[in-house]
Design a protein around this motif. Sequence first.
Motif, mmCIF file in Angstrom:
data_model
loop_
_atom_site.group_PDB
_atom_site.id
_atom_site.type_symbol
_atom_site.label_atom_id
_atom_site.label_comp_id
_atom_site.label_asym_id
_atom_site.label_seq_id
_atom_site.Cartn_x
_atom_site.Cartn_y
_atom_site.Cartn_z
ATOM 1 N N VAL A 215 31.930 40.495 44.888
ATOM 2 C CA VAL A 215 32.956 39.813 44.275
ATOM 3 C C VAL A 215 32.532 38.660 43.359
ATOM 4 C CG1 VAL A 215 35.454 38.680 44.153
ATOM 5 C CG2 VAL A 215 34.807 40.456 45.685
ATOM 6 N N LEU A 216 31.859 37.718 44.159
ATOM 7 C CA LEU A 216 31.374 36.579 43.289
ATOM 8 C C LEU A 216 30.274 36.998 42.080
ATOM 9 C CD1 LEU A 216 30.729 34.131 46.230
ATOM 10 C CD2 LEU A 216 32.439 34.240 44.718
ATOM 11 N N THR A 217 29.544 37.937 42.239
ATOM 12 C CA THR A 217 28.499 38.223 41.296
ATOM 13 C C THR A 217 29.249 38.932 40.096
ATOM 14 O OG1 THR A 217 26.860 38.777 42.952
ATOM 15 C CG2 THR A 217 26.593 39.890 40.865
ATOM 16 N N ALA A 218 30.376 39.833 40.406
ATOM 17 C CA ALA A 218 31.247 40.247 39.435
ATOM 18 C C ALA A 218 31.772 39.406 38.716
ATOM 19 C CB ALA A 218 32.230 41.259 40.048
ATOM 20 N N CYS A 219 32.314 38.221 39.400
ATOM 21 C CA CYS A 219 33.235 37.193 38.609
ATOM 22 C C CYS A 219 32.250 36.612 37.674
ATOM 23 C CB CYS A 219 33.859 36.258 39.706
ATOM 24 S SG CYS A 219 35.101 36.942 40.557
ATOM 25 N N ALA A 220 30.968 36.098 38.134
ATOM 26 C CA ALA A 220 29.776 35.520 37.347
ATOM 27 C C ALA A 220 29.690 36.072 36.166
ATOM 28 C CB ALA A 220 28.851 34.940 37.787
ATOM 29 N N LEU A 221 29.485 37.475 36.165
ATOM 30 C CA LEU A 221 29.161 38.424 35.162
ATOM 31 C C LEU A 221 30.169 38.470 34.051
ATOM 32 C CD1 LEU A 221 27.106 41.267 36.960
ATOM 33 C CD2 LEU A 221 26.192 39.651 35.474
ATOM 34 N N GLY A 222 31.324 38.497 34.666
ATOM 35 C CA GLY A 222 32.720 38.525 33.821
ATOM 36 C C GLY A 222 32.594 37.347 32.774
ATOM 37 N N ALA A 223 32.411 36.314 33.122
ATOM 38 C CA ALA A 223 32.562 35.122 32.605
ATOM 39 C C ALA A 223 31.577 35.117 31.470
ATOM 40 C CB ALA A 223 32.165 33.877 33.298
ATOM 41 N N CYS A 224 30.371 35.642 31.975
ATOM 42 C CA CYS A 224 29.210 35.691 30.814
ATOM 43 C C CYS A 224 29.773 36.921 29.654
ATOM 44 C CB CYS A 224 28.046 35.995 31.466
ATOM 45 S SG CYS A 224 27.185 34.848 32.401
ATOM 46 N N VAL A 225 30.368 37.806 30.038
ATOM 47 C CA VAL A 225 30.616 38.875 29.316
ATOM 48 C C VAL A 225 31.513 38.550 28.360
ATOM 49 C CG1 VAL A 225 31.945 41.125 28.991
ATOM 50 C CG2 VAL A 225 29.966 40.833 30.815
#
Length: 395
Positions: A215-225
């Motif tokens: 979940v944390l990894t997906a959240c960080a990637l989402g912010a970058c996207v």
Amino acid sequence: MTMIKSNRAPSLLLKLTIMMIGGFAFLQVYSIQAILPVLMEHFVATHVQAGLTVGVTVMAVAIMSPFMGMFSDAVGRKSLIVICMLLIVIPTALLSISESISQIKLWRFLQGLFVPGITVVTIAYISEEFPDKLASMLSLYVSGTVLGGFSGRFLIGYLHSLVGWQTGYLIFAGLMLIGVIWAALVLPASKNFVVSGNFRASLNILRQHSQNPHVLTACALGACVLFSLVSIFTFINLRLAAVPYELSSANLANLFTVYLIGMLITPLTAKLIYKVGIANSLFFAIISSICGALITLCSPLWLIIVGLVIMSSGVFISQATTISHISQHVNQGRSLASGLYYMCYYTGGSIGAWICGISYTHFGWSGVVSTVILLQLMALGIVFFGIKMAKPVTK
């Protein structure tokens, strides 16, 4: 209406409805990008103020996403989706009577508050009702969001040329009402939704999600996207409205037809994930985004458009892959997990609109592209250490 079981293929009408909901969720969010040069002239606004008309909406989405997730886990899915679609109609209509850039930002902020009631809850709905068709149904939903993002920008650009942007937003309010009626009549009620016990239980699930590396990894990637997407497609309008291009609002609207490539690319994401895996799919998508952003530094308009196509395609693949990743690694509190993801996703977009507004003011388009590439390189690191090198979760 006969409810569709999770072990049966979704009907064509239901697939279209899922796409429609995604489309109406994003019809308003980025529409204002196509008329930013017009608003800057009309209200004598700065580059940063213009960027914030986009940023305040995505920040409101970020603020409300986890709360809508918790609320939906307690009260259900379909009714909340329909109600939030209806509530977006009001600030959309009020945009037509705005008398200052501050009022524009207020109504845009209110629009954003209700968007998570559609986005977050729809993803949870799909995850619960179609577990055996998860990747394909999520791809359809993301395709709908792409269509909505394109349609909002495209329509308001042409509506401004024909009847003015104020009347254009009244028309948008009417379109949203049509979407409300469609969703209310066609979307089946949930069959597999389980009510979360209480607020304390939701907080416990929130704690579990905050400790889940996936979940944390997906959240960080989402912010970058979304940082990258909002930055590029907000300030490219200001670049192309200035000399030597001097594109009109209608021509800027045409520019957003590059978004349609996302409708072709996104449904293929499920096949890409199946063949090469989550991490490799993300590597490919992020590198594509970087290459596309670099190409937009060129001067010929046709080459800028090519760069936007490549950049946006990479972003769409990243988004669909990241959503699939988080859905595969969450078994309870899906709506809350989606809420956390979208909180980070839209926070990234809001920060991008602000920071790249400053970058554009001081360094022009090259400043925006440089900032975006730094974020994309950060995303590559997140994929490598957060997904590629992550140890399998022991059950």
